[in-house]
Scaffold this motif. Structure first.
Motif, short mmCIF file in Angstrom:
data_model
loop_
_atom_site.label_atom_id
_atom_site.label_comp_id
_atom_site.label_asym_id
_atom_site.label_seq_id
_atom_site.Cartn_x
_atom_site.Cartn_y
_atom_site.Cartn_z
N LEU A 1 -1.22 14.57 -1.25
CA LEU A 1 -0.26 14.51 -0.14
C LEU A 1 -0.93 14.02 1.15
O LEU A 1 -0.34 13.26 1.93
N GLU A 2 -2.16 14.43 1.38
CA GLU A 2 -2.90 13.97 2.56
C GLU A 2 -3.11 12.46 2.53
O GLU A 2 -2.96 11.77 3.55
N LYS A 3 -3.45 11.91 1.36
CA LYS A 3 -3.63 10.46 1.23
C LYS A 3 -2.32 9.72 1.48
O LYS A 3 -2.28 8.71 2.18
N TYR A 4 -1.24 10.28 0.91
CA TYR A 4 0.06 9.62 1.07
C TYR A 4 0.54 9.67 2.52
O TYR A 4 1.11 8.70 3.04
N GLU A 5 0.32 10.77 3.20
CA GLU A 5 0.73 10.91 4.60
C GLU A 5 -0.01 9.93 5.50
O GLU A 5 0.56 9.39 6.46
N ILE B 1 1.09 14.21 -9.64
CA ILE B 1 1.71 15.53 -9.68
C ILE B 1 2.44 15.75 -11.00
O ILE B 1 2.34 16.82 -11.63
N VAL B 2 3.15 14.76 -11.46
CA VAL B 2 3.97 14.93 -12.67
C VAL B 2 3.11 15.04 -13.91
O VAL B 2 3.38 15.85 -14.82
N ASN B 3 2.03 14.26 -13.99
CA ASN B 3 1.21 14.22 -15.21
C ASN B 3 0.01 15.16 -15.15
O ASN B 3 -0.90 15.04 -15.96
N SER C 1 0.83 -1.21 0.00
CA SER C 1 0.00 0.00 0.00
C SER C 1 0.86 1.25 0.00
O SER C 1 0.53 2.25 -0.67
N LEU C 2 1.96 1.22 0.72
CA LEU C 2 2.85 2.37 0.78
C LEU C 2 3.50 2.62 -0.58
O LEU C 2 3.56 3.77 -1.06
N ARG D 1 2.67 5.87 -2.99
CA ARG D 1 3.78 6.76 -3.33
C ARG D 1 3.86 6.95 -4.84
O ARG D 1 4.05 8.08 -5.33
N GLU D 2 3.74 5.86 -5.59
CA GLU D 2 3.78 5.97 -7.06
C GLU D 2 2.59 6.77 -7.57
O GLU D 2 2.73 7.56 -8.52
#
Length: 413
Positions: free
Chosen positions: A117-121, A100-102, A88-89, A93-94
């Motif tokens: 960012l909130e989801k990733y944190e 963000i990039v696309n 999941s991590l 992260r991917e």
């Protein structure tokens, strides 16, 4: 007297003789001390010692087998949990980087960045709490394995001693079922071991207290201050508490050899919380290489702590019994005086109670069979009768009640 060569020879011979006598005396004292120590150890029966050790070994084997079973039941679930958190991590992260990039819409970049960012944190937080180190280069390794052999045995010991730190718990159905059965059988066994070793420590302390002058060298030269038995028991209790403090400090020193991020107070706090079976779990050893030593230290410390707590509790109980012993007829009379204030006093009952007090005071003392002087008792009885007569007259004259203070001096209390 002339200093002839013959006199010098005699003097030197006498000095050599005295030196030999001193050496013999010292050797005899050392030999006597050695004999006393040997006799002391011979008093301990070998079979009894083997029974104590055998009971402790039985508990150690039971704890080790339980730890192995716990590991077999919980390790697969732990591996699956770690695998799920790592996947999941990595996935989140991917996804965060790709979003963000696309992104082609620059106007909503801030909003998109905040949401992703909130989801990733959140995923990072769950992974960190699950024991995964946030290290991308090493593929997010596990910080410490929860259900290793040593950790599992340590967990089994916390179950048996009812400490329960809470940092490691069974999560599978069969693991929890086995934990219930393991505790039902193991906790009584652990309490038996603790009580057995506690009695052993108490016996050793009692023998040392009675024969400390013959066991400890040069103790016979200590002056006898003439303490009473009750004072000696309190002194033993205070000494036992001080010894417990030294034992906790020694355990703290061992912990600081491995736990580098702990200070002395942290280690001492952990040892105290552990030995009293409070087990908050806010501080738990994290290095698994000394868990077996920590388990043995806890078992011995629990026996010491239970013995010392029982010793101090008995002193409290004896003090409480002594206070209750003071609540005799006089205390009951004073209570009755307080209850009857303003409503009249039963002078007859007061007179009978004081008579019983006088009877107790006039009994022979423990330190001799000689009774009190009859003239002194007659004077005390006359004073008592005068007090009763004054109370009776004041009651009949309807005057406001006054406070009556009765003081009896007893030298043997």
């Amino acid at each position: 007297m002339t200093n002839s060569p013959e006199n010098g020879t005699v003097t030197s011979d006498l000095m050599e003789h005295f030196k030999k006598i001193d050496v013999k005396v010292v050797d005899q004292e050392q030999e006597a001390f050695t004999v006393r120590v040997v006799k002391f150890w011979k008093r301990l029966e070998i079979k009894t010692a083997l029974s104590h050790v055998g009971l402790l070994l039985s508990l150690a084997i039971y704890c080790g087998v339980g730890g192995v079973i716990f590991r077999e039941l919980e390790l697969p679930a732990e591996v699956a949990r770690i695998k799920g958190l790592r996947e999941s991590l990595v996935e989140q992260r991917e996804h965060f980087i790709y979003s963000i990039v696309n992104n082609t819409d620059v106007r909503n970049l801030d909003t998109l960045f905040s949401l992703e960012l909130e989801k990733y944190e959140k995923v990072v937080q769950d992974a960190a709490q699950g024991g995964i180190s946030i290290d991308v280069e090493n593929n997010f390794p596990v910080g410490s394995e929860k259900w290793s052999i040593l950790q599992a045995v340590f967990f089994a010991s916390t179950v048996l001693t009812t400490i329960g730190y809470g940092n490691i718990v069974p999560v599978t159905l069969w693991g929890r079922i086995f934990c219930i059965l393991f505790a039902l059988i193991g906790i009584p066994l652990t309490l038996s071991v603790i009580a057995d070793w506690g009695r052993l420590f108490a016996t050793a302390v009692s023998i040392l207290g009675k024969h400390w002058k013959s066991v400890i060298p040069f103790a016979r030269f200590c002056p006898d201050v003439g303490l009473k038995m009750s004072d000696k028991k309190w002194l033993y209790a205070v000494g036992a508490v001080c010894f417990l403090g030294v034992y906790l400090a020694a355990g703290t020193g061992l912990l600081l050899l491995w736990e580098e991020d702990w200070n002395f107070f942290d280690g001492y706090y952990f040892c105290f919380i552990t030995m009293t079976t409070i087990g908050f779990g806010d501080l738990v050893p994290s290095k698994p290489n000394y868990m077996l030593l920590c388990t043995l230290y806890i078992l011995v410390g629990l026996a010491l702590t239970s013995t010392i707590i029982e010793l101090v509790r008995r002193q409290y109980a004896q003090s409480w019994h002594k206070l209750q012993a003071l609540s005799g007829p006089l205390a009951e009379t004073l209570r009755r005086l307080g209850e009857s204030a303003g409503t009249g006093i039963d002078v007859t009952a007061l007179h009978n109670d004081l008579r019983r007090v006088l009877t107790v005071v006039s009994m022979p003392r423990r330190h001799g069979s000689k009774k009190n002087d009859p003239s002194e008792m007659a004077a005390l009885e006359a004073i008592t009768n005068a007090i009763l007569q004054d109370i009776k007259e004041k009651q009949e004259s309807k005057e406001p009640p006054k406070v009556v203070q009765i003081v009896i001096y007893e030298s043997s209390v």
